[in-house]
Design a protein around this motif. Structure first.
Motif, PDB file in Angstrom:
ATOM      1  N   TYR A 179       0.855  -1.032  -0.096  1.00 49.93           N
ATOM      2  CA  TYR A 179      -0.075  -0.070  -0.098  1.00 49.93           C
ATOM      3  C   TYR A 179       0.598   1.124  -0.043  1.00 49.93           C
ATOM      4  O   TYR A 179       0.234   2.194   0.133  1.00 49.93           O
ATOM      5  N   ASN A 180       2.111   1.128   0.142  1.00 48.21           N
ATOM      6  CA  ASN A 180       2.913   2.495   0.021  1.00 48.21           C
ATOM      7  C   ASN A 180       3.788   2.305  -1.445  1.00 48.21           C
ATOM      8  O   ASN A 180       4.553   1.517  -1.317  1.00 48.21           O
ATOM      9  N   ASN A 181       3.318   3.081  -2.252  1.00 46.91           N
ATOM     10  CA  ASN A 181       3.880   3.050  -3.570  1.00 46.91           C
ATOM     11  C   ASN A 181       5.233   3.568  -3.709  1.00 46.91           C
ATOM     12  O   ASN A 181       6.102   3.198  -4.432  1.00 46.91           O
ATOM     13  N   ASP A 182       5.881   4.377  -2.811  1.00 47.29           N
ATOM     14  CA  ASP A 182       7.307   4.798  -2.628  1.00 47.29           C
ATOM     15  C   ASP A 182       8.064   3.485  -2.238  1.00 47.29           C
ATOM     16  O   ASP A 182       9.272   3.876  -2.413  1.00 47.29           O
ATOM     17  N   TYR A 183       7.644   2.432  -1.716  1.00 45.49           N
ATOM     18  CA  TYR A 183       8.552   1.250  -1.726  1.00 45.49           C
ATOM     19  C   TYR A 183       7.875  -0.012  -2.183  1.00 45.49           C
ATOM     20  O   TYR A 183       7.773  -0.796  -1.717  1.00 45.49           O
ATOM     21  N   PHE A 184       7.362   0.180  -3.273  1.00 42.70           N
ATOM     22  CA  PHE A 184       7.067  -1.011  -3.999  1.00 42.70           C
ATOM     23  C   PHE A 184       7.863  -1.749  -4.384  1.00 42.70           C
ATOM     24  O   PHE A 184       9.043  -1.431  -5.124  1.00 42.70           O
ATOM     25  N   PHE A 185       7.872  -3.122  -4.491  1.00 39.05           N
ATOM     26  CA  PHE A 185       8.953  -4.240  -4.564  1.00 39.05           C
ATOM     27  C   PHE A 185       8.470  -4.811  -6.110  1.00 39.05           C
ATOM     28  O   PHE A 185       7.457  -5.222  -6.246  1.00 39.05           O
ATOM     29  N   GLY A 186       9.282  -5.054  -6.936  1.00 37.84           N
ATOM     30  CA  GLY A 186       9.132  -5.826  -8.044  1.00 37.84           C
ATOM     31  C   GLY A 186       9.463  -7.390  -7.696  1.00 37.84           C
ATOM     32  O   GLY A 186       9.759  -7.678  -6.564  1.00 37.84           O
ATOM     33  N   ASP A 187       9.302  -8.055  -8.681  1.00 33.15           N
ATOM     34  CA  ASP A 187       9.517  -9.589  -8.479  1.00 33.15           C
ATOM     35  C   ASP A 187      10.995 -10.113  -8.732  1.00 33.15           C
ATOM     36  O   ASP A 187      11.448 -11.340  -8.521  1.00 33.15           O
ATOM     37  N   TYR A 188      11.696  -9.119  -9.286  1.00 41.75           N
ATOM     38  CA  TYR A 188      13.090  -9.655  -9.711  1.00 41.75           C
ATOM     39  C   TYR A 188      14.301  -8.662  -9.012  1.00 41.75           C
ATOM     40  O   TYR A 188      14.322  -7.633  -9.646  1.00 41.75           O
ATOM     41  N   ASN A 189      14.660  -9.063  -8.069  1.00 42.16           N
ATOM     42  CA  ASN A 189      15.114  -7.992  -7.212  1.00 42.16           C
ATOM     43  C   ASN A 189      16.983  -8.332  -7.408  1.00 42.16           C
ATOM     44  O   ASN A 189      17.350  -9.446  -6.858  1.00 42.16           O
ATOM     45  N   THR A 190      17.660  -7.693  -8.029  1.00 38.08           N
ATOM     46  CA  THR A 190      18.975  -8.035  -8.190  1.00 38.08           C
ATOM     47  C   THR A 190      19.977  -6.947  -7.835  1.00 38.08           C
ATOM     48  O   THR A 190      19.451  -5.832  -7.356  1.00 38.08           O
ATOM     49  N   ASN A 191      21.099  -7.418  -7.443  1.00 35.06           N
ATOM     50  CA  ASN A 191      22.195  -6.493  -6.729  1.00 35.06           C
ATOM     51  C   ASN A 191      22.679  -5.387  -8.028  1.00 35.06           C
ATOM     52  O   ASN A 191      22.870  -5.801  -8.940  1.00 35.06           O
ATOM     53  N   VAL A 192      22.766  -4.329  -7.543  1.00 33.70           N
ATOM     54  CA  VAL A 192      23.440  -3.162  -8.375  1.00 33.70           C
ATOM     55  C   VAL A 192      24.390  -2.580  -7.230  1.00 33.70           C
ATOM     56  O   VAL A 192      24.339  -2.244  -6.219  1.00 33.70           O
ATOM     57  N   ASN A 193      25.679  -2.319  -7.683  1.00 35.48           N
ATOM     58  CA  ASN A 193      26.828  -1.907  -7.104  1.00 35.48           C
ATOM     59  C   ASN A 193      27.865  -1.076  -7.788  1.00 35.48           C
ATOM     60  O   ASN A 193      28.122  -1.324  -8.881  1.00 35.48           O
TER      61      ASN A 193
END
Length: 205
Positions: A179-193
């Motif tokens: 319910y908080n669109n500012d912290y919406f998660f997708g289904d494919y969460n990958t590392n970015v560095n």
């Protein structure tokens, strides 16, 4: 020419070529700032460090193959988790700093141009050595590394790299916030560095 003579000629050719090649091996160290996040979420970058060692195998004047072992502190800060308290059945939100610390084995290709400018790229295999995730999908990651560097004659180099993971590392069903669109998660969460730092090659010529 029969097979034995052909084999002798080929072996002799490669032996002579090997003795004439200017191949040398230089060990080194690298250290710097690590800026990381996890994709498909709105959260803050985690600011931490990386440190590692490498062996630079110079095959030609302009090309080197560099195996590396690096320890990198990755993750993402201020991640919102929406959950229901099992005791009160009240829905709550909490903010967490997600930590994913990796030991990485990399194989970097280095091309040098001009007076020391370098293009670097190659694959990496990452193993989690510490994390604070309640649930995760994998203890490994497969990444691709690319970047630029400037190396001085002393062997000191300034590096900027981007490292992108390909495996889904987070159980989004656990961390997702509906319910908080500012912290919406997708289904494919990958590392970015992102890595900004220095390296030093010993016995540099």
């Amino acid at each position: 020419m029969d097979r034995n003579k052909l084999a002798f000629v080929l072996i002799s050719f490669f032996a002579i070529a090997a003795t004439q090649a200017q191949v040398n091996f230089k060990p080194g160290l690298r250290v710097g700032l690590s800026l990381s996040t996890i994709s498909e979420m709105h959260a803050d970058y985690r600011t931490d460090f990386y440190i590692g060692g490498f062996g630079e195998l110079n095959l030609t004047k302009h090309y080197a193959l560099q195996p590396e072992i690096n320890f990198t502190r990755q993750g993402s800060n201020n991640v919102a988790r929406n959950f229901t308290n099992p005791d009160t059945q009240v829905e709550k939100m909490e903010y967490q700093d997600l930590q994913l610390d990796y030991l990485s084995l990399s194989l970097i290709n280095k091309f040098t141009f001009g007076q020391g400018f370098q293009i670097q790229f190659g694959p990496a295999l990452d193993f989690i050595v510490h994390d604070n995730l309640a649930l995760r999908k994998t203890s490994r990651d497969v990444s691709f590394v690319t970047g630029l560097a400037y190396r001085m004659p002393s062997g000191l180099a300034f590096e900027f790299r981007f490292k992108k993971g390909f495996l889904d590392v987070l159980d989004s069903d656990y961390y997702t916030n509906n319910y908080n669109n500012d912290y919406f998660f997708g289904d494919y969460n990958t590392n970015v560095n992102f890595q900004i730092g220095v390296s030093y090659s010993f016995d540099a010529k």
